[in-house]
Design a protein around this motif. Structure first.
Motif, short mmCIF file in Angstrom:
data_model
loop_
_atom_site.label_atom_id
_atom_site.label_comp_id
_atom_site.label_asym_id
_atom_site.label_seq_id
_atom_site.Cartn_x
_atom_site.Cartn_y
_atom_site.Cartn_z
N ALA A 86 3.17 -14.49 2.80
CA ALA A 86 3.53 -13.69 3.87
C ALA A 86 3.71 -12.47 3.62
N HIS A 87 3.43 -11.56 4.40
CA HIS A 87 3.33 -9.88 4.45
C HIS A 87 4.04 -9.48 5.63
N VAL A 88 4.60 -8.30 5.44
CA VAL A 88 5.36 -7.72 6.70
C VAL A 88 4.59 -6.33 6.75
N LEU A 89 4.12 -6.06 7.91
CA LEU A 89 3.36 -4.87 8.31
C LEU A 89 4.12 -3.89 9.33
N SER A 90 4.12 -2.78 9.15
CA SER A 90 4.75 -1.92 10.38
C SER A 90 3.50 -1.30 11.13
N ASP B 71 -17.98 -3.69 10.59
CA ASP B 71 -16.74 -3.61 10.02
C ASP B 71 -16.86 -3.04 8.39
N ALA B 72 -15.58 -2.79 7.89
CA ALA B 72 -15.54 -2.32 6.82
C ALA B 72 -14.24 -2.41 6.15
N ILE B 73 -14.17 -2.40 4.81
CA ILE B 73 -12.81 -2.39 4.01
C ILE B 73 -12.29 -1.24 3.56
N SER B 74 -11.05 -1.16 3.89
CA SER B 74 -10.40 0.04 3.70
C SER B 74 -10.15 0.65 2.18
N THR B 75 -10.18 1.89 1.90
CA THR B 75 -10.15 2.22 0.60
C THR B 75 -8.72 2.54 0.06
N ILE B 76 -7.69 2.20 1.21
CA ILE B 76 -6.33 2.62 1.01
C ILE B 76 -5.68 1.96 -0.11
N GLU B 77 -4.96 2.53 -0.96
CA GLU B 77 -4.50 1.80 -2.12
C GLU B 77 -2.82 1.53 -2.08
N LYS C 50 0.79 -1.34 0.16
CA LYS C 50 -0.05 0.16 0.00
C LYS C 50 0.78 1.43 0.15
N THR C 51 0.38 2.43 -0.95
CA THR C 51 1.41 3.56 -0.89
C THR C 51 0.92 4.36 0.23
N ALA C 52 -0.36 4.42 0.67
CA ALA C 52 -0.64 5.11 1.71
C ALA C 52 -0.54 4.68 3.28
N THR C 53 -0.74 5.27 4.40
CA THR C 53 -0.56 4.98 5.62
C THR C 53 -2.11 4.97 6.16
N GLN C 54 -2.38 3.93 7.02
CA GLN C 54 -3.54 3.80 7.71
C GLN C 54 -3.36 4.33 9.19
#
Length: 220
Positions: A86-90, A214-220, A64-68
């Motif tokens: 696998a994914h890495v999340l900060s 519950d909702a899905i984020s629109t962050i791309e 994702k290019t944006a920050t949540q």
């Protein structure tokens, strides 16, 4: 007459709740869109953060290019990622690596520099609503009706979650301990095809109930 009226009202409430649990009648007609019917590609994995601390958290991932951002004691929206890898999340400076299966939903509970990974129910139903209960306190809790007579999600230990599907209804629920009611949630209209999270936080001995659709984020 007063006693009869009181019994009738109580019986009516009990019947409505049993109907919601699907005990007394079949499912309602279809019509609501399921949670994951957004623009996420098939086989996606969905992950979100529940912030169990007072400080705002920032969540980033290379996909994702944006920050949540998730404020203190709040529930974040689901981010969708390619499933089956696998994914890495900060998350607030913490690095979290996890294998996310296709068509899965995961919640990361963050508190005091620690992260707990909880598997959510991947809900695609359209005929009922899904209730998910998160006990983020130090005490065992059950999710029940406000009067404590009917259990929706049986007792959960600390940092655990559970779920149940029910028919469409507007209802008030509460978190119960053996000693009694600890936190009451506002009455919420639970729509078929949607999922709802009931979360109890604890801070300095005080209990904070939060309910969200519950909702899905629109962050791309």
């Amino acid at each position: 007459m007063t006693r009869l009226n009181t019994w009738t009202r109580n019986a009516g409430r009990a019947s409505m709740f049993l109907l919601a649990l699907g005990v007394a009648a079949g499912a309602m007609a279809e019509g609501e869109a399921a949670l994951y019917d957004a623009s996420a590609p098939a086989g996606s994995a969905f992950v979100r953060v529940i912030n169990a601390g007072p400080e705002t958290l920032e969540i980033t991932t290379p996909e994702k290019t944006a920050t949540q951002t998730v404020p203190g004691f709040r529930v974040g929206e689901y981010l969708y990622l390619p499933g089956g890898k696998a994914h890495v999340l900060s998350v607030g400076g913490l690095q979290v690596t996890h294998d996310f299966a296709k068509d899965s939903a995961t919640t990361l509970v963050v508190s005091g520099g620690n992260t707990t990974t909880l598997d959510d129910k991947y809900f695609t139903g359209r005929k009922k609503a899904l209730i998910s209960f998160y006990n983020l306190t130090t005490r065992p809790l059950a999710l029940k009706t406000e009067d404590g007579k009917h259990a929706v999600v049986d007792t959960l230990e600390s940092l655990a979650n559970g779920s149940r599907e029910i028919n469409e209804i507007k209802i008030g629920l509460a978190a119960w301990h053996d000693t009694g009611k600890l936190a009451a949630f506002p009455a919420t209209f639970l729509k078929k095809g949607r999922s709802y999270s009931y979360v109890v936080f604890e801070e300095n001995g005080a209990f904070k109930p939060v309910v969200v659709a519950d909702a899905i984020s629109t962050i791309e």
